[in-house]
Structure formats: structure tokens, C-alpha cells
Design a protein around this motif. Structure first.
Motif, PDB file in Angstrom:
ATOM      1  N   UNK A 352      39.167 -15.688 -20.297  1.00 42.83           N
ATOM      2  CA  UNK A 352      39.943 -15.812 -21.527  1.00 42.83           C
ATOM      3  C   UNK A 352      39.743 -17.196 -22.144  1.00 42.83           C
ATOM      4  N   UNK A 353      39.405 -17.223 -23.425  1.00 42.91           N
ATOM      5  CA  UNK A 353      39.256 -18.498 -24.107  1.00 42.91           C
ATOM      6  C   UNK A 353      40.610 -18.995 -24.605  1.00 42.91           C
ATOM      7  N   UNK A 354      40.716 -20.308 -24.729  1.00 39.93           N
ATOM      8  CA  UNK A 354      41.971 -20.906 -25.161  1.00 39.93           C
ATOM      9  C   UNK A 354      42.072 -21.027 -26.668  1.00 39.93           C
ATOM     10  N   UNK A 355      43.093 -21.686 -27.113  1.00 43.22           N
ATOM     11  CA  UNK A 355      43.312 -21.843 -28.546  1.00 43.22           C
ATOM     12  C   UNK A 355      42.946 -23.215 -29.067  1.00 43.22           C
ATOM     13  N   UNK A 356      42.428 -24.091 -28.188  1.00 44.18           N
ATOM     14  CA  UNK A 356      42.079 -25.444 -28.587  1.00 44.18           C
ATOM     15  C   UNK A 356      40.580 -25.689 -28.461  1.00 44.18           C
ATOM     16  N   UNK A 357      40.086 -26.619 -29.263  1.00 43.13           N
ATOM     17  CA  UNK A 357      38.687 -27.014 -29.164  1.00 43.13           C
ATOM     18  C   UNK A 357      38.512 -27.991 -28.003  1.00 43.13           C
ATOM     19  N   UNK A 358      37.254 -28.252 -27.655  1.00 48.00           N
ATOM     20  CA  UNK A 358      36.988 -29.231 -26.607  1.00 48.00           C
ATOM     21  C   UNK A 358      37.531 -30.600 -27.011  1.00 48.00           C
ATOM     22  N   UNK A 359      37.395 -30.946 -28.271  1.00 47.35           N
ATOM     23  CA  UNK A 359      37.859 -32.241 -28.759  1.00 47.35           C
ATOM     24  C   UNK A 359      39.374 -32.363 -28.629  1.00 47.35           C
ATOM     25  N   UNK A 360      40.085 -31.267 -28.866  1.00 51.98           N
ATOM     26  CA  UNK A 360      41.539 -31.304 -28.717  1.00 51.98           C
ATOM     27  C   UNK A 360      41.946 -31.478 -27.262  1.00 51.98           C
ATOM     28  N   UNK A 361      41.196 -30.855 -26.343  1.00 49.65           N
ATOM     29  CA  UNK A 361      41.487 -31.066 -24.928  1.00 49.65           C
ATOM     30  C   UNK A 361      41.175 -32.498 -24.513  1.00 49.65           C
ATOM     31  N   UNK A 362      40.106 -33.075 -25.053  1.00 49.98           N
ATOM     32  CA  UNK A 362      39.809 -34.482 -24.781  1.00 49.98           C
ATOM     33  C   UNK A 362      40.963 -35.370 -25.223  1.00 49.98           C
ATOM     34  N   UNK A 363      41.499 -35.076 -26.394  1.00 53.46           N
ATOM     35  CA  UNK A 363      42.626 -35.850 -26.908  1.00 53.46           C
ATOM     36  C   UNK A 363      43.837 -35.730 -25.997  1.00 53.46           C
ATOM     37  N   UNK A 364      44.069 -34.522 -25.501  1.00 50.50           N
ATOM     38  CA  UNK A 364      45.224 -34.306 -24.625  1.00 50.50           C
ATOM     39  C   UNK A 364      45.068 -34.982 -23.274  1.00 50.50           C
ATOM     40  N   UNK A 365      43.820 -35.081 -22.775  1.00 47.83           N
ATOM     41  CA  UNK A 365      43.628 -35.638 -21.440  1.00 47.83           C
ATOM     42  C   UNK A 365      43.824 -37.145 -21.406  1.00 47.83           C
ATOM     43  N   UNK A 366      43.691 -37.807 -22.536  1.00 46.77           N
ATOM     44  CA  UNK A 366      43.931 -39.247 -22.575  1.00 46.77           C
ATOM     45  C   UNK A 366      42.796 -40.015 -21.944  1.00 46.77           C
ATOM     46  N   UNK A 367      42.941 -40.368 -20.674  1.00 45.49           N
ATOM     47  CA  UNK A 367      41.914 -41.097 -19.936  1.00 45.49           C
ATOM     48  C   UNK A 367      41.437 -40.240 -18.772  1.00 45.49           C
ATOM     49  N   UNK A 368      40.117 -40.075 -18.673  1.00 48.28           N
ATOM     50  CA  UNK A 368      39.579 -39.245 -17.609  1.00 48.28           C
ATOM     51  C   UNK A 368      38.087 -39.067 -17.739  1.00 48.28           C
ATOM     52  N   UNK A 369      37.570 -38.019 -17.125  1.00 48.75           N
ATOM     53  CA  UNK A 369      36.129 -37.790 -17.040  1.00 48.75           C
ATOM     54  C   UNK A 369      35.747 -36.483 -17.712  1.00 48.75           C
ATOM     55  N   UNK A 370      34.735 -36.542 -18.568  1.00 47.56           N
ATOM     56  CA  UNK A 370      34.101 -35.353 -19.133  1.00 47.56           C
ATOM     57  C   UNK A 370      32.805 -35.140 -18.361  1.00 47.56           C
ATOM     58  N   UNK A 371      32.709 -34.026 -17.643  1.00 49.19           N
ATOM     59  CA  UNK A 371      31.514 -33.737 -16.839  1.00 49.19           C
ATOM     60  C   UNK A 371      30.555 -32.876 -17.649  1.00 49.19           C
ATOM     61  N   UNK A 372      29.298 -33.338 -17.750  1.00 47.92           N
ATOM     62  CA  UNK A 372      28.269 -32.562 -18.430  1.00 47.92           C
ATOM     63  C   UNK A 372      27.126 -32.160 -17.503  1.00 47.92           C
ATOM     64  N   UNK A 373      27.106 -32.721 -16.295  1.00 45.45           N
ATOM     65  CA  UNK A 373      26.041 -32.393 -15.345  1.00 45.45           C
ATOM     66  C   UNK A 373      26.575 -32.543 -13.933  1.00 45.45           C
ATOM     67  N   UNK A 374      26.110 -31.659 -13.023  1.00 42.63           N
ATOM     68  CA  UNK A 374      26.561 -31.711 -11.643  1.00 42.63           C
ATOM     69  C   UNK A 374      25.365 -31.610 -10.708  1.00 42.63           C
ATOM     70  N   UNK A 375      25.462 -32.288  -9.575  1.00 39.68           N
ATOM     71  CA  UNK A 375      24.422 -32.214  -8.555  1.00 39.68           C
ATOM     72  C   UNK A 375      25.089 -32.056  -7.197  1.00 39.68           C
ATOM     73  N   UNK A 376      24.391 -31.399  -6.280  1.00 43.00           N
ATOM     74  CA  UNK A 376      24.910 -31.261  -4.937  1.00 43.00           C
ATOM     75  C   UNK A 376      26.189 -30.442  -4.891  1.00 43.00           C
ATOM     76  N   UNK A 377      26.577 -30.072  -3.707  1.00 48.25           N
ATOM     77  CA  UNK A 377      27.794 -29.284  -3.567  1.00 48.25           C
ATOM     78  C   UNK A 377      28.250 -29.305  -2.122  1.00 48.25           C
ATOM     79  N   UNK A 378      29.517 -29.591  -1.922  1.00 50.92           N
ATOM     80  CA  UNK A 378      30.124 -29.499  -0.602  1.00 50.92           C
ATOM     81  C   UNK A 378      31.414 -28.702  -0.761  1.00 50.92           C
ATOM     82  N   UNK A 379      31.318 -27.407  -0.481  1.00 52.72           N
ATOM     83  CA  UNK A 379      32.459 -26.519  -0.639  1.00 52.72           C
ATOM     84  C   UNK A 379      32.789 -25.900   0.709  1.00 52.72           C
ATOM     85  N   UNK A 380      34.025 -26.060   1.152  1.00 49.80           N
ATOM     86  CA  UNK A 380      34.473 -25.402   2.368  1.00 49.80           C
ATOM     87  C   UNK A 380      34.978 -24.021   1.979  1.00 49.80           C
ATOM     88  N   UNK A 381      34.216 -22.987   2.335  1.00 50.12           N
ATOM     89  CA  UNK A 381      34.549 -21.641   1.880  1.00 50.12           C
ATOM     90  C   UNK A 381      35.850 -21.125   2.468  1.00 50.12           C
TER      91      UNK A 381
END
Length: 447
Positions: A352-381
């Protein structure tokens, strides 16, 4: 002369019966693909692959075995079947191994409505021209120092499945892709990024110029990346990587993992796994989409599933064998390769998509990290503990401040997924339609 895949699968099953199999199924795949890579305005690599392969699974006295081969000449058919039956005779008993009962098999295998095949057949020269245009567009972006690779590919894939109790069906699909990797900066300050597009119909593919331009702009935006601060911050998964987060959820409600007790959702049936208001829907009948198919790898008719409804988990993905182990019915989710038996899998998904744009979510988050690329993975299943390498952009006061790299984000998937807020930016032509996702708080290990 082109080998008829239906005849090939029937020949394999007939040979299996002659060799002593109680039941059998066979799959045959014909693939015709070509790819081109260019670099610095010249052809760097060209590859062409064309051939037919087949897989045979046999059942003997409650045991099963699978075998595959690329040599599908008539003279080899009996040999393959005899080898498969010999393997089955010494395999351990498996009370859950079976082919689908006749009454469960798909009554129609028609795939025309899915529109998975394009008649376009670009030759190598056309693919090279597309790749060169994309590279040129990337290099035209101010700040791009070079490209790492630009490639174009086209493929045609035809498959046919048959079982010893009467199922016979097949379908084909085409695929076209174009991508570019651009580099900004020099020496230790080099940064790279990419952009690409992949479609079942060539006419739907984004223009080479647009693909190259976006790759170049992304690379330039990454110039001067530094490590982010260490701490606990909100994290926004950009639409280009957000499907990986939902992918961990999908893996956790895979019936094979649940049956082994190796899933952090093994006791979560009917429980809240996403925020209220969010659905996760699988639709295997979306036209022109790579994950579409009329039947699964055991011959059962595929159908729409709402795996998560209003945030609650509604079911497990099951093939026949896994369903038998759990005392349930198959969800027609079987997938398989040529050399092994089926296993549960999912195809097209939409969150389900939300009602806000990515830019609006950035505004709401204040200070934090926008991830555009990921490498590696350590997931405990089993526990859902999560840790992945990431890069992207640091956000201050709701605005992108500067690029960042060489960091790790960590948390627990059960907790993370319960806090997600979706944007409205998902690309609807993809097999996994997942918008950018804001997660309330993750531990970031950076500078």
C-alpha cells in the motif's frame, strides 16, 4: 529445427515410466539472449546464449530424485530417465513428495492476457547503439569523470511443464534492459552510482538518454561522501532499495522457513506485522510484468493473495510439499529450477502506498539517514536481527545535507516493520511495487 518443448517434456515422462517411475514431472526451457557492454565509446563485451535445457523429477516408492541436462537429443532421453530413477531408488523416503493431484491442476494455461512477449528482436548493433547513447548521456553530465560500464540486453525465454497425470502447459516471456554506471571524482574521492531500466516490452523501456543522464546525476550527487555520525536516528529507505526491506518480510512468511522453525514470524499468523492500513498483495496476473505467470511450477493455477491485510499476516507461501508438512493446502506458490524440486516463492508484490511524497517524509524525519544503496547483509532468520551496510545522504532539518557512505544500519525486523511509513513514489511497472519507506529509529554505525 527448433525442438518442441511440449514433445520434449512428454518424451521425458514416457521414458521415466519405462524406467520404472511411479510418477514424474518434467520442465523444459529454451533461452535466447544477447548482451552488449560498451566503454569509452567502444564495444567492450558481447555475449550470445542460445539453447534448450530440461529437468526431470521422478517418484519411486515414496522417494524422489531430480536430474537436469543440456543435451536433450532423443538418444539421451532414456539415459536421463534411467539415471533419475536409479537416484530415486537410493534416496531417503519423503512422505511429502508428490505431484499435484489431477483435480488440483490448472484447467487453462493461457498466458496471452499477461502480454509477456514482445515481437521486437533488436540485433547486436541496435543494442550497442542504445548502450553508447546511454554512456554519452552520462558523460555529458557536468562532474562525471568516466563511466564504469554501459550495457544493453535482450532475451526470449520459453518454458513448458508437464506431469505424468495429464498436465501440459507453457508460456514465454521477453526481457529488455539498459543500464549505466557513472563515476564522479578521481582517485580516493571517486564515487559511483547507476541507473537502469528493465521491461518485458522494448517500447516501454526508458530512453537511453534519460537512463544515462540519471546515472550521471546520481554519481555527481555522491561526490564528497563522508561517514555519518553514530547514533540512533530515523532512516528513510529510498524507493530503489525499499523492496529489500519488504523482501525480508516475505522471506519470513515463506512456508519452507516456517516449517523448519527458522523464521522470526513462525508464530505470527494473524498478528500485526505492519502498521494498520497497510496491505501486501501478490498479483501474478499483472500484464507486462516480470513476475507474472498463469500457473506455478507444479501446474497449479496462480491466484491473487493478500499476504498482509490491514497490517495482519494472513498466510504462508506454500508449495505442495511444504503444505503437506504443515497440514495445509498449497497456495500455488511453487517455483523451481531445472535441477531440483519445487520450493515456495512469490512473484509480483505491491505494498500500500502512502499519502505523502518522499520529500514530505524527509521533512518529517528531521535529522537522519536517506539510504539509496545497500551492500552486504547479516540477517538472523530466527530472531529477525538485522544489519546491513549502507550509503546515501545525511538529512538535517528535513533537508538533504550531504552524501554519506561506509556506514551500517542495524535493528530488529519485527520492530522496524511495525514503524514503517510509506511514501507515494513506487514505480508501478516493477514486479515489486514498494514506495520509499520511513523507519522510525535504527542504530547507525558511522564516524
Amino acid at each position: 529445427m527448433t525442438q518442441n518443448l511440449s514433445d520434449l517434456t512428454e518424451s521425458l515422462i514416457d521414458a521415466a515410466r519405462r524406467a520404472g517411475a511411479d510418477a514424474a514431472d518434467a520442465i523444459a526451457i529454451r533461452d535466447d539472449s544477447q548482451s552488449i557492454e560498451v566503454l569509452k565509446g567502444k564495444l567492450e563485451h558481447a555475449e550470445r546464449s542460445e539453447g534448450t535445457e530440461a529437468g526431470l523429477r521422478v517418484f519411486v516408492d515414496g522417494r524422489q530424485a531430480s536430474i537436469s541436462a543440456s543435451d536433450t537429443r532423443p538418444a539421451m532421453i532414456d539415459t536421463l530417465a534411467q539415471r533419475a530413477v536409479a537416484m530415486a531408488r537410493i534416496a531417503p523416503e519423503d512422505p511429502h513428495a508428490m505431484i499435484a493431484p489431477a483435480e488440483m491442476l490448472a484447467r487453462t494455461t493461457e498466458a496471452t492476457a499477461l502480454d509477456l512477449v514482445d515481437t521486437a528482436r533488436p540485433d547486436p548493433a541496435a543494442l550497442e547503439a542504445m548502450a553508447l547513447e546511454a554512456e554519452e548521456a552520462a558523460l555529458a553530465v557536468s562532474g562525471v569523470a568516466q563511466t564504469q560500464a554501459s550495457g544493453a540486453a535482450a532475451s526470449y525465454r520459453d518454458m513448458h511443464l508437464a506431469t505424468s497425470n495429464g498436465f501440459s502447459g507453457g508460456y514465454a516471456r521477453t526481457g529488455y534492459s539498459l543500464s549505466t554506471v557513472a563515476i564522479s571524482g578521481e582517485g580516493l574521492s571517486m564515487e559511483r552510482d547507476y541507473f537502469g531500466d528493465s521491461r518485458t516490452h522494448l517500447s516501454d523501456l526508458m530512453s537511453a538518454g534519460e537512463i544515462g543522464r540519471r546515472a550521471g546525476e546520481r554519481a555527481v550527487e555522491r561526490a564528497g561522501a563522508t561517514k555519518p555520525p553514530t547514533g540512533r536516528y530515523p532512516v528513510l529507505y529510498d524507493e530503489r532499495v525499499s523492496a529489500t526491506l519488504i523482501g525480508h518480510l516475505v522471506a519470513a512468511f515463506n512456508g519452507a522457513s516456517v516449517a523448519r522453525g527458522a523464521s522470526w514470524l513462525k508464530d505470527a499468523m494473524g498478528e500485526q506485522v505492519l502498521p494498520k492500513g497497510l496491505d501486501l498483495i501478490e498479483d501474478p496476473h499483472r500484464a507486462r510484468t516480470t513476475g507474472s505467470r498463469p500457473f506455478d511450477a507444479e501446474g497449479l493455477a496462480t491466484r491473487r493473495h493478500v499476504w498482509v491485510q490491514d497490517g495482519q499476516l494472513t498466510g504462508w507461501t506454500l508449495d505442495l510439499g511444504t503444505a503437506s508438512k504443515m497440514g495445509l493446502e498449497s497456495t500455488a506458490s511453487a517455483a523451481r529450477g531445472l535441477s531440483g524440486g519445487p520450493s515456495p516463492s512469490v512473484g509480483n508484490l505491491a505494498l500500500t502506498q502512502g499519502g505523502q511524497s518522499r520529500e514530505q517524509l524527509l521533512s518529517d524525519m528531521g535529522t537522519g539517514l536517506l539510504i539509496t544503496s545497500m551492500i552486504g547483509s547479516s540477517i538472523n532468520s530466527t530472531t529477525g536481527d538485522y544489519s546491513r551496510g549502507a550509503s546515501g545522504f545525511w538529512v538535517e532539518n528535513g533537508q538533504i545535507s550531504h552524501p554519506v557512505n561506509e556506514c551500517t544500519v542495524a535493528g530488529n525486523l519485527r520492530d522496524m516493520l511495525m514503524t514503517i511509513r510509506p511514501a507515494n513514489d513506487a514505480r508501478t511497472h516493477l514486479s515489486r511495487v514498494v514506495p520509499s519507506l520511513l523507519v522510525e529509529g535504527l542504530t547507525i554505525a558511522g564516524a
